[in-house]
Design a protein around this motif. Structure first.
Motif: not given
Lengths: 54, 201
Positions: B76-77, B79-85, B87, B135, B179, B181, B184-185
């Motif tokens: 699962q990709s 994105a940088n500095n993006t809180l991602t749920t 799955t 994180e 998350e 940093s 990049g992705s």
């Protein structure tokens, strides 16, 4: 281009510390691969074409 | 203390009914008593209507496991500095319908009758990158509960391990949000895991 990449291209002074739970900008992805601005408290306006929320 | 025979009285129980340490007296019916000899070490007295005296000594059964273990069939990709749920589209096991591989598949949801304390564990395996932090956090009903934050390793993949015990009500859902940093992705690998175990009420 991700939301993060667009934002830092607009405001290159931003660092990692400006993002996340301790920063002024929060970006989220609910697991569907769509990133969005969840919180914007940066002193400058949201870049053109972007908004808070999906 | 003096140990001895209880004098017999009419209508009383003859102490000679019992012969061995640990013996007990049980009824086979109305006013009909018999000796139930002590069971083997470690056994417990268990009701069994098929037995003449209604009970038997049996090995204690292990409590049934309650919980689930989830994983991913693909990276699962994030994105940088993006809180991602995260799955989870694959279940190693799921005893009580905690999870669905398709609908709200980021969530472990506490099923009916299973409220209580749960141990949650997640291992997030990141793709190679030597930059930034990694994180992971547990959230319950969308509210952050606990965090784990590590620096990227100079070489190789990084794994973020996080565990917590939560007191959950029926219908509560818990998920993992991550998350990074790296600049990049960055992928979370398919062999990451998310699991829960019911500990008790």
């Amino acid at each position: 281009m991700t939301k993060w990449a667009t934002i830092v291209a607009t405001y290159p002074e931003l660092t990692d510390n400006d993002f996340g739970r301790n920063g002024s900008i929060e970006l989220h992805d609910d697991g569907d691969g769509i990133d969005f601005i969840a919180r914007w408290e940066y002193s400058k306006p949201i870049p053109d074409g972007m908004k808070v929320g999906k | 203390m003096t140990v001895g025979r209880i004098p017999s009285v009419e209508g009383g129980i003859q102490p000679t009914l019992l012969t061995t340490k640990g013996d007990i007296i049980v009824a086979t019916g109305n006013a009909t008593l018999v000796r139930q000899g002590v069971g083997a070490n470690g056994t417990v007295l268990t009701a069994n209507s098929a037995q003449a005296d209604g009970v038997e000594w049996a090995a204690p059964s292990a409590p049934a496991f309650v919980g689930c273990a989830l994983t991913k069939t693909a990276s699962q990709s994030t994105a940088n500095n993006t809180l991602t749920t995260m799955t989870w589209d694959s279940e190693t096991f799921d005893t009580d319908g905690f999870h669905d591989n398709v609908t709200n598949n980021s969530r472990i949801t506490i099923p009916t009758g299973k409220g209580g304390k749960y141990l949650f564990t997640a291992i997030i395996n990141w793709n190679n990158s030597a930059s930034g932090y990694r994180e992971a956090r547990f959230t319950r009903n969308g509210t952050a509960q606990s965090y784990a934050n590590i620096a990227a390793t100079p070489t190789g993949e990084a794994g973020t391990v996080i565990t917590t015990i939560l007191n959950c009500s029926v219908g509560d859902y818990v998920d993992i949000r991550v998350e990074q940093s790296s600049g990049g992705s960055l992928d979370v690998k398919s062999y990451s895991i998310f699991q829960c175990q019911y500990l008790g009420a």
